[in-house]
Design an enzyme around this catalytic site. Structure first.
Site, short mmCIF file in Angstrom:
data_model
loop_
_atom_site.label_atom_id
_atom_site.label_comp_id
_atom_site.label_asym_id
_atom_site.label_seq_id
_atom_site.Cartn_x
_atom_site.Cartn_y
_atom_site.Cartn_z
N GLY A 124 -2.28 1.26 -3.70
CA GLY A 124 -4.11 1.25 -3.91
C GLY A 124 -3.32 0.26 -5.37
O GLY A 124 -2.98 -0.36 -5.61
N ILE A 125 -5.65 -0.30 -5.13
CA ILE A 125 -5.92 -0.80 -6.31
C ILE A 125 -5.63 -1.19 -7.63
O ILE A 125 -4.88 -2.13 -7.93
CB ILE A 125 -7.07 -1.38 -6.30
CG1 ILE A 125 -7.96 -2.58 -6.57
CG2 ILE A 125 -7.96 0.30 -5.98
CD1 ILE A 125 -9.40 -2.54 -6.75
N ASN A 126 -5.30 0.57 -7.68
CA ASN A 126 -4.89 0.81 -9.19
C ASN A 126 -3.73 0.16 -9.65
O ASN A 126 -3.18 0.61 -10.55
CB ASN A 126 -5.10 2.09 -9.67
CG ASN A 126 -4.52 2.99 -8.85
OD1 ASN A 126 -4.20 2.61 -7.82
ND2 ASN A 126 -4.28 4.08 -9.07
N ASP A 127 -2.72 0.68 -8.26
CA ASP A 127 -0.93 -0.29 -8.56
C ASP A 127 -1.04 -1.62 -8.65
O ASP A 127 0.51 -1.87 -9.35
CB ASP A 127 -0.53 0.11 -7.87
CG ASP A 127 -0.48 1.76 -7.55
OD1 ASP A 127 -0.81 2.89 -8.59
OD2 ASP A 127 -0.48 2.64 -6.16
N ALA A 128 -2.21 -2.81 -8.18
CA ALA A 128 -1.95 -4.18 -8.09
C ALA A 128 -1.07 -4.67 -9.62
O ALA A 128 -0.47 -5.39 -9.37
CB ALA A 128 -2.59 -4.34 -7.85
N PRO A 129 -1.76 -4.51 -10.25
CA PRO A 129 -0.72 -5.09 -12.39
C PRO A 129 0.16 -4.58 -12.11
O PRO A 129 0.96 -5.58 -12.02
CB PRO A 129 -2.04 -4.52 -12.68
CG PRO A 129 -3.05 -4.12 -12.10
CD PRO A 129 -2.62 -3.75 -10.83
N CYS A 178 22.80 -32.68 4.05
CA CYS A 178 21.64 -33.00 4.51
C CYS A 178 20.57 -32.12 4.09
O CYS A 178 19.51 -32.70 3.63
CB CYS A 178 21.69 -32.44 5.75
SG CYS A 178 22.75 -33.44 7.06
N GLY A 201 3.71 1.33 -4.68
CA GLY A 201 2.33 2.03 -4.49
C GLY A 201 1.90 1.81 -3.48
O GLY A 201 2.43 1.06 -2.58
N ASP A 261 4.37 5.60 -7.81
CA ASP A 261 2.97 6.10 -7.87
C ASP A 261 2.85 7.08 -7.37
O ASP A 261 3.99 8.05 -6.54
CB ASP A 261 1.68 5.03 -7.72
CG ASP A 261 0.23 5.95 -7.11
OD1 ASP A 261 0.41 6.66 -8.42
OD2 ASP A 261 -0.39 5.43 -6.79
#
Length: 887
Positions: free
Chosen positions: A768-773, A92, A766, A553
């Site tokens: 924070g913002i600097n860890d986003a990538p 199904c 991580g 981090d």
């Protein structure tokens, strides 16, 4: 006077894509109006990071980062959700997916049988050309026409609607379970009557001659057995048969079609044999369809009960959501003390949570659940926050303290101000993420889908081949098989062929294939959410289970993320002057170090000067204009490069020595990470430095040691200076060759990419913002959620540790491995069961071993196969946390 725009971004990594001109999140975007010094800003900012134009906005990097691995935040990327009923087995699911994917507008579709949901993503050109509502409605109509009743789920439903929808689904399943039990009781009563004649034979063989005459003779009558078979088919088996016939009519046969076909074939041949004795078929086996339906319905009932139990963790999460609240309305001219919980002329109104707005005042009485996130305005109490923190001890709350939706007020009444409401509250987001996660299929599910799709037609073909072989060939090549009981007392080839063909139909089990992955994913993601780690789907679970390298981090990850100022130094100015300038620049920044500087200035009652045009470059520092001159706070090299005037290296060494001497005489232990940020001013260069200390997390050393015991490589990535990073690495047990310092966000991203290129499956942890990538680039991004705040890290991550415990990295990894182990066990069982049981049912053992199944035995095995898969998945609920004593 003309105004200008400064846009701050980092160079985009190749795997990230940007959407110019569209702000994803207001929290990560800042609009700044600058009326002066355009040329000076161009001169003092780093070349790749600032663009000057005639607009008026500054956008930080986190507001534009998107990752294919993270849940999309744009409305355009959200899937259309369809509620689909009528799915019985893997076939199904495959049929529903096939119907959806056959539509030219659909880019991808994920179907979940347990939650009765289909998540459909449209092609980009379709999204732009037509309304989502129209596409959703037309897709739902196509499914309904194909035999699966469907309707589009309205997006943006309020909290009450979401809870109501889920509870209705649970209530519907409970009602079906009750009906299923009643059908089972009826069916097995008929089984007892139909097989009663066999009882007399058994008793006689034991020398007991009491079961004869009267009723017993009546039960021996073939017409009575035929009547009981009709009762079984049109009574407890009616819904099953009609659904199977309906599925045939829609050209999407399912498990019910196979069982119905087998039951009807056995009944039809028995009926023809009974009413046409001149045919001499002697193939009256009315008890077979009765017993077959009895076993199948019993198995279905046990399976439904197990599936209901599998969603118990989700039900527990939903029970934390309050749909009603007490809105407090106080007259504007009220003179009651501000700390009064409820004034005499205030009015309390019971309103749905969806009608609460940010800033509204609410009353929460002892024993009640907080309906929204908020801050305490008045009252004192203790609050049970175990659903968020996992801590059993209640937390004291008074004016100024924050509270979260879903937590429970224990002692006294509290008046709170709503800070986030409805679907934006912490618990609502958790539930939404869990629901989304259960709609994301693991890649391993593709194997089950590929098998389940053509499964029913394949089984029907094998059944026909089985009949033809034994009737026309097998009974002549192997005449001894006619001596087996399955061929009847007279060794009838027709009876043998029909029973073996029916065996093949009913012993096969696409249900086990269909349930193998979703039951384990449902339990795994729900259990994770209950314990404080949100996993965004089966695909994430599968990647997480195979991780062999984890990058960590430093600040806020290995450390507490609550740094304090431990020293201020300057060779020119007073320490307070340096601190004032730094606090002014960092006033609106969100990094923990910036908060530490601002908090220290507040503690010393320092008046910070006004700033203009503040700019933040994640991972490096912050820049602002104070009294006509630019001031920078951040890493040494970055701050030094902001200005033409450079300091002598000897001055910087003296400044560092002064701070080191000051820190060595402090009471800070070796468990503190020490970071230095520098303050520079236009025309002067470096004018001072601020030492920041952050305590290591209590579970940091344990977490690293446990990961290494599991054979997982651990590396430390930090933008901090070498000395601070090396100290932390040594304390937690990370080797020096795996320690990396002074890394910018794009360098962290590059490091993760290099690890993946070398064959590692990498998770990044991580906050924070600097860890986003890096979180977005890693195979699995794991974000610590500090103080229940939403940030770029949690948006980019595929796993979120809600309770902000580093040791939960180990637990999440362990749960993912346990869940995928169950998935593989279930798939192995489902495939092995069908591969082994179908040939046996077809009579492969009959010539040499004189062994053959009866249709009723085949039906029983088929039911047990599904029950095994669900029960095996339920064992996940016994999975224990590896870090309960260290978290």
């Amino acid at each position: 006077m003309a105004t200008n725009l400064l846009r701050l971004t980092l160079p985009p990594p190749s795997s990230l894509h940007f959407r110019p001109g569209k702000l994803l999140d207001a929290k990560f975007s800042k609009r700044i109006f600058l009326r002066h010094r355009r040329s000076r800003f161009r001169r003092h900012c780093s070349k790749p990071s600032f663009l000057v134009s005639n607009s008026i906005e500054i956008t930080t990097q986190s507001s534009t980062i998107e990752s294919e691995k993270s849940v999309a935040s744009d409305d355009d990327d959200k899937p259309i959700l369809l509620d689909v009923s009528g799915m019985m087995c893997g076939g199904c699911v495959a049929r529903v997916k096939s119907v959806l994917m056959s539509d030219d507008r659909v880019a991808s579709a994920v179907v979940n049988m347990l939650t009765e949901t289909a998540a459909v993503r449209l092609k980009p050109e379709v999204v732009e050309a037509m309304a989502e509502e129209d596409a959703g409605e037309s897709l739902a109509e196509r499914l309904t026409e194909s035999g699966f009743e469907a309707k589009r789920r309205v997006s943006g439903m309020g909290v009450a609607e979401n809870v109501k929808k889920w509870k209705e689904m649970v209530s519907k399943k409970e009602e079906l379970l009750v009906k299923s039990r009643n059908r089972v009781a009826f069916a097995w009563t008929l089984v007892a009557l139909c097989c009663g004649s066999h009882t007399s034979h058994i008793l006689h063989s034991l020398g007991i001659h009491i079961a004869h005459g009267g009723v017993w003779d009546l039960l021996h009558n073939s017409y009575v057995k035929g009547g009981l078979a009709v009762g079984a088919l049109l009574g407890p088996g009616r819904d099953l048969l009609f659904d199977g016939i309906k599925a045939f009519g829609k050209r999407s046969p399912n498990m019910n079609s196979l069982v119905g076909l087998g039951s009807m074939a056995a009944f039809a041949i028995s009926l023809i044999s009974l009413v046409n004795p001149e045919l001499e078929w002697d193939a009256s086996f009315f008890e077979e369809p009765v017993m077959l339906l009895g076993f199948v319905l019993l198995g279905r009932s046990l399976e439904e009960r197990a599936k209901l139990k599998a969603s118990s963790d989700m039900n527990e999460l939903l029970s934390l959501i309050s749909t009603q609240s007490r809105l407090v309305i106080t007259p504007s001219d009220n003179n009651t003390a501000a700390d009064s919980v409820l004034s005499s002329d205030s009015v309390c109104i019971n309103v749905p949570v969806d009608e609460i707005r940010v800033g509204d005042s609410l009353l929460v009485l002892p024993g009640e659940t907080f309906p929204v996130d908020g801050n305490v305005l008045a009252g004192r109490s203790v609050v049970d926050e175990s659903m968020l923190t996992g801590e059993s001890l209640p937390v004291y709350k008074e004016e100024g303290c924050s509270v979260s939706a879903g937590t429970i007020n224990w002692d006294g009444p509290l008046r709170i101000e709503a800070s986030s409401t409805g679907s934006n509250s912490t618990i609502s987001k958790i539930v939404k993420m869990v629901e989304d996660a259960q709609g994301n299929a693991a890649p391993v599910q593709r194997l089950a889908d590929a098998i389940a799709g053509p499964f029913v037609y394949t089984i029907m073909s094998l059944s026909a081949v089985t009949f033809a072989f034994w009737y026309y060939v097998g009974s002549h090549i192997f005449p001894d098989v006619l001596l087996n009981d399955i061929a009847g007392p007279d060794g009838d080839p027709l009876a043998l062929s029909i029973k073996l063909a029916v065996d093949v139909l009913v012993v096969s089990c696409p249900c086990a294939l269909g349930l193998a992955t979703p039951t384990a994913i449902l339990i795994g993601t729900s259990l994770g959410a209950k314990r404080g780690y949100l996993i965004r789907g089966g695909d994430v679970l599968e990647r997480l289970a195979s991780i062999d390298c984890i990058a960590l981090d430093k600040t806020g990850t290995l450390t507490e993320g609550r740094p304090i100022v431990s020293g201020v130094g300057s060779l020119i100015y007073e320490e307070k002057e340096v601190l004032k300038l730094a606090a002014a620049v960092e006033k609106t920044a969100t990094h923990p170090i910036a908060k530490a500087i601002v908090n220290e200035a507040l503690a010393l009652n320092l008046e910070t000067p006004e700033t203009r045009g503040q700019l933040t470059e994640p991972g490096f520092g912050t820049l602002a204009e104070i009294d006509g001159r630019l001031v920078a706070v951040g890493a040494l090299e970055w701050v030094s490069n902001r200005f033409h005037k450079k300091n002598d290296s000897s001055d910087v060494v003296k400044l560092e020595s002064y701070l080191d001497h000051k820190l060595s005489s402090s009471s800070l232990t070796s468990r503190y990470s020490k970071t230095v940020v520098y303050v520079g001013r236009e025309g002067e260069g470096i004018i001072g430095a601020i030492a920041i200390s952050d305590c290591l997390r209590k579970d940091a050393e344990f977490t690293v040691a446990r990961l290494q015991e599991k054979g997982i490589k651990t590396v430390l990535l930090s933008g901090d200076r070498e000395g601070a990073v090396a100290t932390v690495a040594k304390n937690v047990g990370i080797e020096s060759e795996s320690t990396n310092y002074s890394l910018s966000p794009d360098k962290k991203f590059e490091f993760i990419s290099n690890l993946q290129s070398s064959g590692h499956r990498v998770a990044m942890v991580g906050d924070g913002i600097n860890d986003a990538p890096s979180l977005a680039q890693a195979d699995v991004g794991i974000a610590l959620k500090i103080e229940a705040q939403e940030n770029a890290a949690s948006n980019a991550a595929s796993v979120i540790l809600v309770r902000n415990k580093l040791s939960h990295v180990v637990d999440a990894l362990s749960l993912a491995q346990a869940t995928m182990s169950k998935v593989y066990q279930n798939l192995a069982w489902a495939i092995a069961y069908n591969v082994i049981s179908i040939p046996i049912a077809a009579g492969v053992l009959l010539p040499q071993y004189d062994f053959a199944m009866t249709p009723s035995l085949s039906g029983g095995l088929m039911a047990l196969s599904s029950i095994f898969v669900v029960s095996n998945s339920l064992l996940l609920q016994l999975h224990k946390s590896e870090t309960s004593g260290n978290s």
